[in-house]
Design a protein around this motif. Structure first.
Motif, mmCIF file in Angstrom:
data_model
loop_
_atom_site.group_PDB
_atom_site.id
_atom_site.type_symbol
_atom_site.label_atom_id
_atom_site.label_comp_id
_atom_site.label_asym_id
_atom_site.label_seq_id
_atom_site.Cartn_x
_atom_site.Cartn_y
_atom_site.Cartn_z
ATOM 1 N N ALA A 269 4.217 13.826 -13.400
ATOM 2 C CA ALA A 269 5.472 13.206 -12.879
ATOM 3 C C ALA A 269 4.430 12.409 -12.018
ATOM 4 C CB ALA A 269 6.834 13.978 -11.983
ATOM 5 N N LYS A 270 3.430 11.826 -11.357
ATOM 6 C CA LYS A 270 3.781 10.278 -10.833
ATOM 7 C C LYS A 270 2.712 10.108 -11.577
ATOM 8 C CE LYS A 270 3.196 11.366 -6.007
ATOM 9 N NZ LYS A 270 3.039 11.627 -4.637
ATOM 10 N N SER A 271 1.790 10.700 -12.730
ATOM 11 C CA SER A 271 0.341 10.282 -13.455
ATOM 12 C C SER A 271 1.382 9.445 -14.984
ATOM 13 C CB SER A 271 0.020 11.438 -13.700
ATOM 14 O OG SER A 271 -0.927 10.777 -15.832
ATOM 15 N N ARG A 272 2.459 10.205 -15.146
ATOM 16 C CA ARG A 272 3.429 9.686 -16.323
ATOM 17 C C ARG A 272 4.329 8.912 -15.836
ATOM 18 N NH1 ARG A 272 4.508 13.588 -20.062
ATOM 19 N NH2 ARG A 272 7.339 13.529 -19.925
ATOM 20 N N CYS A 273 4.507 8.585 -14.483
ATOM 21 C CA CYS A 273 5.521 7.542 -14.161
ATOM 22 C C CYS A 273 5.023 5.730 -13.558
ATOM 23 C CB CYS A 273 6.521 7.859 -13.121
ATOM 24 S SG CYS A 273 7.717 9.179 -13.778
ATOM 25 N N GLY A 274 3.744 6.283 -13.857
ATOM 26 C CA GLY A 274 2.680 4.771 -13.620
ATOM 27 C C GLY A 274 2.453 5.001 -12.247
ATOM 28 N N ILE A 275 2.867 5.979 -11.231
ATOM 29 C CA ILE A 275 2.530 5.650 -9.583
ATOM 30 C C ILE A 275 1.956 6.587 -9.053
ATOM 31 C CG2 ILE A 275 5.262 4.760 -9.570
ATOM 32 C CD1 ILE A 275 5.584 8.146 -8.344
ATOM 33 N N LEU A 276 1.414 6.821 -10.142
ATOM 34 C CA LEU A 276 -0.392 7.540 -9.223
ATOM 35 C C LEU A 276 -1.889 6.711 -8.559
ATOM 36 C CD1 LEU A 276 -1.514 10.663 -9.190
ATOM 37 C CD2 LEU A 276 -3.191 10.099 -11.354
ATOM 38 N N GLN A 277 -1.955 6.961 -7.661
ATOM 39 C CA GLN A 277 -3.059 5.991 -7.129
ATOM 40 C C GLN A 277 -4.091 5.587 -7.572
ATOM 41 O OE1 GLN A 277 -2.930 8.693 -2.711
ATOM 42 N NE2 GLN A 277 -1.814 6.727 -1.770
ATOM 43 N N LEU A 278 -4.375 4.866 -8.865
ATOM 44 C CA LEU A 278 -5.021 4.692 -9.092
ATOM 45 C C LEU A 278 -5.152 2.836 -9.271
ATOM 46 C CD1 LEU A 278 -5.035 6.249 -12.892
ATOM 47 C CD2 LEU A 278 -6.018 7.270 -10.999
ATOM 48 N N ARG A 279 -6.465 2.561 -9.564
ATOM 49 C CA ARG A 279 -5.979 0.888 -9.227
ATOM 50 C C ARG A 279 -5.268 0.053 -9.875
ATOM 51 N NH1 ARG A 279 -9.762 -2.017 -5.506
ATOM 52 N NH2 ARG A 279 -10.493 -3.219 -7.469
ATOM 53 N N ASP A 305 -6.664 2.537 -14.949
ATOM 54 C CA ASP A 305 -5.178 2.685 -15.504
ATOM 55 C C ASP A 305 -4.961 4.547 -15.864
ATOM 56 O OD1 ASP A 305 -6.589 2.941 -17.905
ATOM 57 O OD2 ASP A 305 -5.707 1.598 -18.561
ATOM 58 N N GLU A 306 -4.276 4.603 -16.270
ATOM 59 C CA GLU A 306 -4.068 6.430 -16.652
ATOM 60 C C GLU A 306 -4.788 6.951 -17.482
ATOM 61 O OE1 GLU A 306 -0.764 4.867 -14.563
ATOM 62 O OE2 GLU A 306 -1.553 4.586 -16.269
ATOM 63 N N PHE A 307 -5.384 6.002 -18.518
ATOM 64 C CA PHE A 307 -5.513 6.496 -19.988
ATOM 65 C C PHE A 307 -7.423 6.858 -19.411
ATOM 66 C CE2 PHE A 307 -8.304 5.444 -23.489
ATOM 67 C CZ PHE A 307 -8.322 6.429 -24.270
ATOM 68 N N HIS A 308 -8.356 5.899 -18.796
ATOM 69 C CA HIS A 308 -9.390 5.933 -18.073
ATOM 70 C C HIS A 308 -9.480 6.676 -17.458
ATOM 71 C CE1 HIS A 308 -13.258 4.526 -16.307
ATOM 72 N NE2 HIS A 308 -12.748 4.456 -15.562
ATOM 73 N N PHE A 309 -8.799 7.091 -16.119
ATOM 74 C CA PHE A 309 -8.617 8.452 -15.783
ATOM 75 C C PHE A 309 -8.832 9.807 -16.004
ATOM 76 C CE2 PHE A 309 -5.921 11.814 -13.241
ATOM 77 C CZ PHE A 309 -6.876 11.778 -12.541
ATOM 78 N N LEU A 310 -7.786 10.026 -17.409
ATOM 79 C CA LEU A 310 -7.490 10.741 -18.158
ATOM 80 C C LEU A 310 -9.437 11.138 -19.120
ATOM 81 C CD1 LEU A 310 -4.462 11.505 -18.703
ATOM 82 C CD2 LEU A 310 -5.178 13.048 -17.202
ATOM 83 N N CYS A 311 -9.620 10.039 -19.698
ATOM 84 C CA CYS A 311 -10.683 9.859 -20.714
ATOM 85 C C CYS A 311 -11.611 9.352 -20.684
ATOM 86 C CB CYS A 311 -9.866 10.164 -22.010
ATOM 87 S SG CYS A 311 -8.020 10.894 -22.111
#
Length: 340
Positions: A269-279, A305-311
């Motif tokens: 949920a945090k990853s999808r909603c943009g609140i994961l503790q990424l820069r 961001d989320e794309f960088h973190f996952l891929c």
């Protein structure tokens, strides 16, 4: 007094008060009210059958009081969920609808036209608990993930149910006569609020013809309105840059409904909603520009961001290779995606 004496009834003056119902700019009555030789106090609000009536009939106090009670009911549900770990979405939804919603919406067929967000605050608290997200999570994203109808629309349904009851009532009833008078005046009153609801649902003829409305159809139309409003907010929220790439409705996703424990559900949920503790997220707290929110865990120089973190991030290559191979076996089309 004479009537009570004749029928041997006794009035408890400590529980009997006077409420002077009036417009906001009208001064309160200066009359002294008495029962025999005992004074009756003039008060600003009074609870009658569980609904708090204030002297201007604004109902904000009623809405807040009911929301406070609903919050305590929600806390009781949460304590049960902590005791019985990993209960699912269906159970949580049923418990919320059975134990909290009746409290939040009590009497809202009468006061549902009040523009107060007290009930919405309690519902947002329920979203946050089940999804495992914090207070800065965009509300629109939580609503889209949980798929619950917001309290505003539930209150609209209660008002329409009361409308149906009133139009079916015989004209000999005093309640129906008051309703007819309210209908004829149609100026900032209950029936004018119902008319506004029906206009938004594009079924104005129900009001003009003074007939029953189909609640099932109204419910579907309200969900469509809710979904449209929700998507409009999501599309303009910078924090939901990733969320809007794969979410264009308010249907409950699979990860919410099935199989995951609360920790796993929270991470997704945090990853999808943009609140994961990424820069991309934590950089906001120190006023970093978006272009300066560079990943500190790899040498690619990309924005974390989320794309960088996952891929893309090199730190997770070994995990990613194993995961992508497994995904490719089950979903062959996945191998055709450009993830660089």
């Amino acid at each position: 007094y004479d009537w009570c004496r004749r029928w041997r009834l006794k009035v408890n003056t400590t529980k009997s008060n006077i409420v002077d119902l009036r417009q906001c700019r009208v001064n309160r009555s200066e009359f002294d009210f008495k029962y025999v030789n005992l004074d009756l106090w003039i008060v600003k609000e009074y609870k009658y059958l569980g609904v708090i009536l204030d002297d201007h009939l604004k109902f904000e106090t009623c809405s807040k009081t009911l929301a406070d009670s609903g919050g305590r009911a929600l806390s009781a549900i949460i304590s049960k969920f902590k005791a019985f770990k990993d209960m699912g979405y269906g159970t949580f939804t049923k418990m919320f609808q059975a134990c909290v919603v009746p409290v939040l919406d009590y009497g809202s067929g009468v006061w549902g036209k009040v523009k107060a967000n007290h009930a919405e605050i309690i519902q947002n608290k329920a979203y946050r608990y089940f999804l495992g997200v914090h207070n800065f999570t965009p509300v629109a994203a939580m609503q889209a993930e949980m798929g619950w109808l917001p309290s505003k629309y539930r209150q609209w349904l209660k008002m329409l149910l009361l409308w149906n009851r009133m139009v079916k009532m015989t004209d000999t009833r005093l309640t129906k006569q008051i309703f007819n008078q309210d209908y004829l005046s149609e100026k900032n009153n209950w029936t004018s609020s119902v008319k506004g609801i029906l206009e938004q649902l594009e079924i104005e003829d129900v009001y003009d013809r003074k007939i029953e409305c189909d609640i099932d159809i109204c419910n579907k139309k309200m969900f469509a309105l809710f979904e449209n409003d929700c998507m409009e907010i999501i599309n303009v929220k910078p924090k939901l840059r990733t969320f809007k790439m794969f979410k264009n409705d308010c249907i409950v996703p699979e990860y919410v409904k099935y199989g995951l424990n609360r920790y796993e559900r929270s991470r997704l949920a945090k990853s999808r909603c943009g609140i994961l503790q990424l820069r991309i997220e934590t950089g906001r707290f120190v006023n970093l520009k978006v272009d300066d929110r560079i990943c500190e865990l790899c040498e690619t120089g990309g924005i974390e961001d989320e794309f960088h973190f996952l891929c893309q991030c090199n730190l997770y290559n070994s995990y990613r290779d194993t995961l992508f191979v497994d995904i490719g076996k089950e979903y062959p089309d996945f191998n055709a995606l450009d993830l660089k």
